[in-house]
Design an enzyme around this catalytic site. Structure first.
Site, PDB file in Angstrom:
ATOM      1  N   LYS A  57       0.878  -1.175   0.000  1.00 14.48           N
ATOM      2  CA  LYS A  57       0.000   0.000   0.000  1.00 14.48           C
ATOM      3  C   LYS A  57       0.911   1.220   0.000  1.00 14.48           C
ATOM      4  CE  LYS A  57      -1.810   2.996   1.902  1.00 14.48           C
ATOM      5  NZ  LYS A  57      -1.651   4.408   1.470  1.00 14.48           N
ATOM      6  N   GLU A 103       9.112  17.189  14.137  1.00 14.47           N
ATOM      7  CA  GLU A 103       9.689  16.971  12.806  1.00 14.47           C
ATOM      8  C   GLU A 103       9.123  18.012  11.835  1.00 14.47           C
ATOM      9  OE1 GLU A 103       8.478  13.492  10.466  1.00 14.47           O
ATOM     10  OE2 GLU A 103      10.597  12.942  10.410  1.00 14.47           O
ATOM     11  N   GLU A 132       9.320   2.031  11.074  1.00 14.25           N
ATOM     12  CA  GLU A 132      10.396   2.995  10.787  1.00 14.25           C
ATOM     13  C   GLU A 132       9.743   4.361  10.737  1.00 14.25           C
ATOM     14  OE1 GLU A 132      13.122   1.938   7.552  1.00 14.25           O
ATOM     15  OE2 GLU A 132      11.855   0.185   7.379  1.00 14.25           O
ATOM     16  N   CYS A 159      13.918  11.274   6.429  1.00  7.79           N
ATOM     17  CA  CYS A 159      13.669  10.901   7.824  1.00  7.79           C
ATOM     18  C   CYS A 159      14.898  11.174   8.685  1.00  7.79           C
ATOM     19  CB  CYS A 159      13.237   9.447   7.915  1.00  7.79           C
ATOM     20  SG  CYS A 159      14.405   8.296   7.191  1.00  7.79           S
TER      21      CYS A 159
HETATM   22  P1  NAD Z   1       2.113   8.740   7.181  1.00  7.45           P
HETATM   23  O1  NAD Z   1       2.254   8.049   8.476  1.00  7.45           O
HETATM   24  O2  NAD Z   1       1.121   9.820   7.038  1.00  7.45           O
HETATM   25  O3  NAD Z   1       1.754   7.667   6.029  1.00  7.45           O
HETATM   26  C1  NAD Z   1       2.570   6.542   5.773  1.00  7.45           C
HETATM   27  C2  NAD Z   1       1.720   5.468   5.111  1.00  7.45           C
HETATM   28  O4  NAD Z   1       0.770   4.981   6.054  1.00  7.45           O
HETATM   29  C3  NAD Z   1       0.908   5.953   3.919  1.00  7.45           C
HETATM   30  O5  NAD Z   1       0.922   4.970   2.926  1.00  7.45           O
HETATM   31  C4  NAD Z   1      -0.487   6.118   4.505  1.00  7.45           C
HETATM   32  O6  NAD Z   1      -1.511   6.007   3.561  1.00  7.45           O
HETATM   33  C5  NAD Z   1      -0.525   4.959   5.471  1.00  7.45           C
HETATM   34  N1  NAD Z   1      -1.499   5.078   6.559  1.00  7.45           N
HETATM   35  C6  NAD Z   1      -2.087   6.189   7.052  1.00  7.45           C
HETATM   36  N2  NAD Z   1      -2.929   5.865   8.076  1.00  7.45           N
HETATM   37  C7  NAD Z   1      -2.851   4.518   8.233  1.00  7.45           C
HETATM   38  C8  NAD Z   1      -3.432   3.578   9.129  1.00  7.45           C
HETATM   39  N3  NAD Z   1      -4.290   3.963  10.082  1.00  7.45           N
HETATM   40  N4  NAD Z   1      -3.110   2.284   9.017  1.00  7.45           N
HETATM   41  C9  NAD Z   1      -2.221   1.867   8.088  1.00  7.45           C
HETATM   42  N5  NAD Z   1      -1.633   2.703   7.183  1.00  7.45           N
HETATM   43  C10 NAD Z   1      -1.942   4.010   7.275  1.00  7.45           C
HETATM   44  O7  NAD Z   1       3.564   9.227   6.810  1.00  7.45           O
HETATM   45  P2  NAD Z   1       3.992  10.100   5.556  1.00  7.45           P
HETATM   46  O8  NAD Z   1       3.585  11.508   5.789  1.00  7.45           O
HETATM   47  O9  NAD Z   1       3.561   9.409   4.314  1.00  7.45           O
HETATM   48  O10 NAD Z   1       5.587   9.957   5.600  1.00  7.45           O
HETATM   49  C11 NAD Z   1       6.427  10.863   6.239  1.00  7.45           C
HETATM   50  C12 NAD Z   1       6.907  10.293   7.546  1.00  7.45           C
HETATM   51  O11 NAD Z   1       7.622   9.071   7.308  1.00  7.45           O
HETATM   52  C13 NAD Z   1       7.887  11.203   8.246  1.00  7.45           C
HETATM   53  O12 NAD Z   1       7.593  11.240   9.612  1.00  7.45           O
HETATM   54  C14 NAD Z   1       9.226  10.519   8.018  1.00  7.45           C
HETATM   55  O13 NAD Z   1      10.203  10.820   8.979  1.00  7.45           O
HETATM   56  C15 NAD Z   1       8.830   9.092   8.041  1.00  7.45           C
HETATM   57  N6  NAD Z   1       9.835   8.253   7.393  1.00  7.45           N
HETATM   58  C16 NAD Z   1      10.578   7.417   8.171  1.00  7.45           C
HETATM   59  C17 NAD Z   1      11.576   6.652   7.584  1.00  7.45           C
HETATM   60  C18 NAD Z   1      12.420   5.715   8.399  1.00  7.45           C
HETATM   61  O14 NAD Z   1      13.048   4.861   7.801  1.00  7.45           O
HETATM   62  N7  NAD Z   1      12.458   5.832   9.723  1.00  7.45           N
HETATM   63  C19 NAD Z   1      11.811   6.739   6.214  1.00  7.45           C
HETATM   64  C20 NAD Z   1      11.030   7.603   5.469  1.00  7.45           C
HETATM   65  C21 NAD Z   1      10.041   8.357   6.064  1.00  7.45           C
END
Ligand code: NAD
Length: 512
Positions: free
Chosen positions: A173, A376, A246, A280
C-alpha cells in the site's frame, strides 16, 4: 490547493485526483482499493507465495537481477515519474530512486543466500551430548508493506527485495501522495517476469493501509509518521503479527569546536536541504559552540544563498512534495519567528515559482521552546542554536522524544565516536550527514518514538523470516531423560546436580 483530492463517487472505492506540486496541474488519478480488494490481493499473494518459497535462493535472485536490468533500462521513466509526482531535482531522483534501489536489490540478491543459509548447530551444556539443532529461516508468508511519499521507489525496493529474497509475497500500500511511481514500479516487476501476484500494489489512503493489516498478512513492514506508526503498532498487536515501524526523526547535528568548519557547514546545508528536507534522517537541529558559531553561520549563509531553486528539475532544492507538509513547515516557521528566531536566508514560500516551493532557509536564535526544535519539520531549513560547549550540545541533542539518527563533526575521530555513543539515537554518523539507511550492513532503526525494530542487512532480512530450529535427539536411549515414572529419588538427584554444577562458579561457566 490540495495535491490529492478525493472526488465523491458514492462507491466503495474512494476516487482521488493527483496534482503535481510543481505545476499544481492534475497528473493522474486512482481508486483506493476496497477492503474486499485488499483481502483478495492477500489471498492471491498467499497462493503465489507457496511456489515462490520452494525456489532456491539462486532462482529467486535471478528474478531480482532481472528487475535491476529493467530499472537500469527504464530509469528515465522512473525519474520522470518521480519528478512529476514530487518535484524533486533530477539529481536526487537519480540518486535516491534509481541508484539506491539498484544497490539495495543487488545487495540482497547477492547476499540473501548467505544470510539465510540453513545451519546445523551443537547446543551447549549437557544438551551437547544428546542433541543437534537444525536451524532454518522460513518465510513468514505474505508481508504487508506500507510506505510513505518521501522516497517512493527507494523505500519500496529495499523492503521488497528483502521480503522476496526471504521467500515471501508482498502486498504493497503506497502513499496516496505518490501513487504513480508505485504503479510504475509494479509494472517494472512484471517486465522483470516476477510471478503473477507475488508483488501487488493496492492503491489507497490510510483506510486502505488499515484494511491491509486486518486482511490476514503475516507481517507488516511500515515506514511513515510516528502518529500513524502508533495506530499500525496497535493494529498489529491486536492481530498478533510482527511489525517493524520505521518512523520520523528530529536529527541533531553536533559541531565540535575542532570541526573543519567548511566541511561541517557543507554538511549542515546538505543534511538540512537534501530531498527538500523530506528525509527521515535529515538534519533538523544544529548545535554549535560559541567559539566557532560566527564563522560557521557565515559559511552556512554563504552556501545556502548559492542554492538554486527552480521548477525545471535542474535545481538544488526541489518542491515541497505536498500541501500538508507545506502547512507544517510554515507553521513551525511562524512559531519560531514569533518566539524570537531570526531568518538569515529565505524564510518563506518562493513567490517566483507556481508550485509548492519553500526557499532554502537559515534560521538562528532558535531554542527548545520552539516547535522547529521539537517536532519533525521535514523542510529545507537549517536551524542553528548557539551552545556553550559540546556537553551542552549533547544534552540538547538528547532532549527529544525522537531518536532516529544524528551526526557529529570533529577532526578528532575518537572524540567523535565517543560523543556519537552518547547520542540517544538509533544510529549516528561522524563527519557526514546521516547515511545509515544507505549502508546496507548497518542495522537501521529508531529509538524512543522513532521506531520499533531494525531493518536492513543480515538482521533486517531475518526479520522477514521465522527462525525455525529443529532439535534432533541423537542418543540411542529407548526412553527420554527425566521422564516418567517420576520418583522422589530422581528429584533428589537433580537437586544434587544443580547444587554441584550451578553452585560452583567455575563449573557453571564450563557447562553452558
Ligand atoms: P504517514 O504516516 O502519514 O503515512 C505513511 C503510510 O501509512 C501511507 O501509505 C499512509 O496512507 C498509510 N497510513 C495512514 N494511516 C494509516 C493507518 N491507520 N493504518 C495503516 N496505514 C496508514 O507518513 P507520511 O507523511 O507518508 O511519511 C512521512 C513520515 O515518514 C515522516 O515522519 C518521516 O520521517 C517518516 N519516514 C521514516 C523513515 C524511516 O526509515 N524511519 C523513512 C522515510 C520516512
Amino acid at each position: 490547493m490540495a495535491i490529492f483530492e478525493r472526488v465523491e463517487n458514492g462507491g466503495e472505492r474512494r476516487h482521488y485526483v493527483i496534482k503535481s506540486p510543481v505545476t499544481l496541474e492534475p497528473i493522474g488519478e486512482f481508486d483506493s482499493g476496497s477492503s474486499a480488494d485488499v483481502k483478495g490481493a492477500v489471498e492471491r499473494a498467499r497462493k503465489a507465495q507457496g511456489s515462490w518459497a520452494r525456489l532456491s535462493f539462486d532462482q529467486r535472485a535471478e528474478y531480482l537481477w532481472r528487475l535491476v536490468d529493467v530499472i537500469v533500462e527504464r530509469q528515465d521513466e522512473i525519474i520522470d515519474c518521480v519528478i512529476a509526482e514530487t518535484g524533486k531535482p533530477r539529481n536526487e531522483a537519480v540518486a535516491m530512486e534509481v541508484m539506491a534501489p539498484c544497490m539495495q536489490i543487488s545487495y540482497y540478491a547477492k547476499r540473501a543466500k548467505k544470510f539465510l543459509k540453513s545451519e546445523k548447530r551443537t547446543p551447549t551444556g549437557v544438551m551437547r551430548f544428546s542433541k543437534k539443532i537444525a536451524l532454518s529461516y522460513q518465510p513468514l508468508g505474505v508481508v504487508g508493506l506500507i510506505t510513505p511519499w518521501n522516497g517512493p521507489v527507494a523505500l519500496t525496493a529495499n523492503p521488497l527485495a528483502q521480503a522476496l529474497m526471504a521467500g515471501n509475497a508482498v502486498v504493497h500500500k503506497p502513499s496516496e501522495v505518490t501513487p504513480l511511481s508505485a504503479v510504475l514500479f509494479e509494472d517494472l516487476t512484471r517486465a522483470a517476469g516476477l510471478p503473477d501476484d507475488l508483488y501487488q500494489v493496492i492503491q489507497g489512503d490510510g483506510q486502505t493501509g488499515a484494511d491491509l493489516i486486518e486482511a490476514g498478512v503475516d507481517k507488516v513492514s511500515f515506514t511513515g509518521s510516528v502518529a500513524t506508526g502508533r495506530k499500525v503498532g496497535e493494529a498489529c498487536g491486536r492481530n498478533l503479527i510482527p511489525v517493524t515501524l520505521e518512523l520520523g526523526g528530529k536529527d541533531a547535528m553536533i559541531v565540535c569546536k575542532d570541526a573543519d568548519i567548511e566541511r561541517a557547514a557543507d554538511g549542515a546545508v546538505r543534511g538540512s536541504c537534501f530531498n527538500t528536507g523530506h528525509y527521515c534522517c535529515g538534519t533538523e537541529r544544529i548545535y554549535v559552540p560559541e567559539q566557532i558559531y560566527d564563522p560557521f553561520v557565515e559559511k552556512v549563509v554563504a552556501l545556502t544563498k548559492e542554492l538554486k531553486q527552480s521548477d525545471t528539475g535542474e535545481s538544488d532544492v526541489g518542491a515541497v512534495f505536498w500541501d500538508r507538509q507545506m502547512d507544517i513547515i510554515e507553521s513551525h516557521m511562524s512559531d519560531a519567528t514569533a518566539k524570537g528566531a531570526r531568518v538569515l536566508v529565505g524564510g518563506g514560500r518562493n513567490s517566483e515559482l507556481t508550485g509548492y516551493f519553500f526557499e532554502p532557509t537559515v534560521l538562528v536564535d532558535v531554542n527548545h521552546e520552539m516547535e522547529i526544535m521539537q517536532k519533525e519539520t521535514f523542510g529545507p531549513i537549517v536551524a542553528i542554536q548557539k551552545v556553550k560547549d559540546e556537553e551542552e550540545a549533547l544534552q540538547l541533542a538528547n532532549d527529544s522524544d525522537l531518536g532516529l539518527s544524528g551526526n557529529v563533526w570533529t577532526r578528532d575521530l575518537e572524540k567523535g565516536a565517543a560523543l556519537a555513543e552518547r547520542m540517544e539515537t538509533g544510529s549516528v554518523s561522524v563527519n557526514d550527514i546521516s547515511v545509515t539507511y544507505g549502508v546496507a550492513e548497518a542495522p537501521f532503526g529508531g529509538v524512543k518514538s522513532s521506531g520499533v525494530g531494525v531493518v536492513n542487512g543480515e538482521i533486517g532480512i531475518r526479520g522477514y523470516c521465522h527462525a525455525h530450529p529443529v532439535i534432533i535427539d541423537t542418543s540411542k536411549r529407548s526412553k527420554g531423560m527425566g521422564g516418567y515414572p517420576y520418583t522422589l529419588e530422581g528429584a533428589k538427584t537433580m537437586q544434587g546436580f544443580v547444587k554441584r554444577i550451578f553452585g560452583n562458579r567455575f563449573l557453571r561457566k564450563l557447562v553452558v
